[in-house]
Design a protein around this motif. Structure first.
Motif, PDB file in Angstrom:
ATOM      1  N   HIS A  80      -3.901   5.477  -2.203  1.00  0.00           N
ATOM      2  CA  HIS A  80      -4.001   4.012  -2.116  1.00  0.00           C
ATOM      3  C   HIS A  80      -4.304   3.601  -0.678  1.00  0.00           C
ATOM      4  O   HIS A  80      -3.504   3.868   0.230  1.00  0.00           O
ATOM      5  CB  HIS A  80      -2.701   3.353  -2.578  1.00  0.00           C
ATOM      6  CG  HIS A  80      -2.334   3.670  -3.995  1.00  0.00           C
ATOM      7  ND1 HIS A  80      -3.170   3.401  -5.057  1.00  0.00           N
ATOM      8  CD2 HIS A  80      -1.219   4.236  -4.526  1.00  0.00           C
ATOM      9  CE1 HIS A  80      -2.583   3.780  -6.186  1.00  0.00           C
ATOM     10  NE2 HIS A  80      -1.410   4.297  -5.883  1.00  0.00           N
ATOM     11  N   HIS A 138      -3.169   7.345   3.692  1.00  0.00           N
ATOM     12  CA  HIS A 138      -3.425   6.601   2.456  1.00  0.00           C
ATOM     13  C   HIS A 138      -2.592   7.220   1.332  1.00  0.00           C
ATOM     14  O   HIS A 138      -3.058   8.088   0.591  1.00  0.00           O
ATOM     15  CB  HIS A 138      -4.916   6.618   2.132  1.00  0.00           C
ATOM     16  CG  HIS A 138      -5.773   6.017   3.209  1.00  0.00           C
ATOM     17  ND1 HIS A 138      -5.674   4.701   3.602  1.00  0.00           N
ATOM     18  CD2 HIS A 138      -6.739   6.572   3.997  1.00  0.00           C
ATOM     19  CE1 HIS A 138      -6.554   4.451   4.565  1.00  0.00           C
ATOM     20  NE2 HIS A 138      -7.211   5.580   4.820  1.00  0.00           N
ATOM     21  N   SER A 165       0.794  -1.228   0.000  1.00  0.00           N
ATOM     22  CA  SER A 165       0.000   0.000   0.000  1.00  0.00           C
ATOM     23  C   SER A 165       0.826   1.277   0.000  1.00  0.00           C
ATOM     24  O   SER A 165       0.293   2.354  -0.287  1.00  0.00           O
ATOM     25  CB  SER A 165      -0.905   0.022   1.233  1.00  0.00           C
ATOM     26  OG  SER A 165      -0.131   0.192   2.414  1.00  0.00           O
TER      27      SER A 165
END
Length: 340
Positions: A122, A118, A79
């Motif tokens: 993502h 994030h 991530s």
């Protein structure tokens, strides 16, 4: 032109309904939203907050101004955001669960919250991070500043932690010029967030009485009006972003550059596109060649412990973070010309 008005209410309602959260409170910018969310979660002076070293500085500035201290945990290769496994390992080694909360064994300070960001829109591995937070009694606050339009499984980012925050800065998917938003899990929490961010003024026809220290963080009505207009184009902007990302992915396929794609469990907004180079030398060469060709690319942010104000902060080995700092390059990501 006022700092209150119907457009503020309308914009909050549009974001609330789009994300599926219980309550959404507009603020003057994303940093103000994060500061207020941390305050609402009880974060204060000398508390420790787990976050990632690979982030924009605003994540840590919000902690600094509350007197809290960041603890930098490594990122996930999946991530590019806070790694739940690295977080669990650090807590197992350095923390203990006590009646009064999660305590750092060496200093006795309370580990009050975790703030994953994030990265580039993502979503992080939220189920695993939430599980670690619940085990240790730590409040989860999502720095979703870059991720409007991103979904973790079927849920919008910012709606899984106790609080989530967005930014509507001029470079985001939609903008209010400046602006931010606090997402809350309940209407009760939303009412408190509204109270705190509007100077903690107790409603009265004419008297000015404030029942606690508050933030002057409200979004002006004029900015909210722009936001209401922007929301109408959000789906179009997200599709343009995805189209651009697919073109990048196709262009770099089979090359020595690894295009950063959305995690398998998520649908990302592809706010900021990126490639991972083979090594530091390849990163420097790529950046130099692109800028000489008048294509603006840039390295990712410097890791937070490399900045003077966070140089003394605790951190783990940051293996993945250091690797990404040396290899990652951000690409031009405005999709505004795709369908002109």
């Amino acid at each position: 032109m006022s700092s209150v008005g119907q457009y503020v209410d309308d914009f909050e309602d549009k974001i609330r309904r789009y994300t599926g959260t219980a309550s959404a409170i507009a603020t003057v910018n994303g940093t103000a939203a994060l500061s207020a969310a941390l305050y609402l979660a009880g974060v204060g002076r000398n508390d420790l907050v787990l976050t990632q070293a690979l982030t924009f500085v605003a994540t840590c500035n919000a902690l600094y101004h509350l007197g809290a201290e960041p603890v930098f945990i490594d990122i996930s290769a999946t991530s590019l955001g806070l790694c739940p496994h690295a977080m669990a390992r650090w807590l197992d080694e350095h923390a203990e669960r006590m009646e009064n909360g999660c305590i750092h064994k060496k200093t006795g300070k309370i580990i009050r919250a975790a703030v994953p960001m994030h990265t580039f829109g993502h979503p992080v591995e939220l189920d695993d991070i939430l599980s670690v937070c619940e085990k240790w009694g730590i409040t989860l606050i999502e720095d979703a500043a870059e991720s409007l339009g991103s979904f973790y499984k079927s849920r919008h980012t910012g709606t899984i932690g106790e609080y989530g925050v967005f930014s509507f800065n001029g470079n985001k998917v939609i903008t209010t010029g400046g602006g931010g938003m606090i997402l809350c899990q309940s209407t009760t929490a939303g009412a408190r967030a509204k109270h705190i961010t509007t100077t903690a003024k107790v409603p009265h026809p004419y008297e000015f009485f404030h029942d606690e220290p508050g933030f002057n963080s409200r979004m002006p009505n004029l900015n909210a009006a722009l936001g209401c207009g922007q929301v109408e184009y959000l789906d179009q902007f997200l599709q343009q972003k995805r189209t651009l990302a697919l073109r990048y992915a196709e262009f770099f396929h089979g090359s020595t550059f690894q295009f950063v794609k959305e995690p398998p469990y998520a649908r990302s907004n592809y706010w900021l596109n990126a490639v991972i180079c083979e090594n530091k030398e390849a990163q420097k060469a790529f950046i130099s060649q692109m800028n000489e060709a008048h294509v603006m690319v840039r390295p990712v942010w410097k890791l937070m412990p490399r900045l003077p104000m966070f140089a003394q902060a605790m951190h783990d080995d940051l293996t993945q973070s250091i690797a990404m700092e040396a290899r990652l390059v951000n690409l031009p990501s405005s999709a505004s010309e795709l369908f002109s």
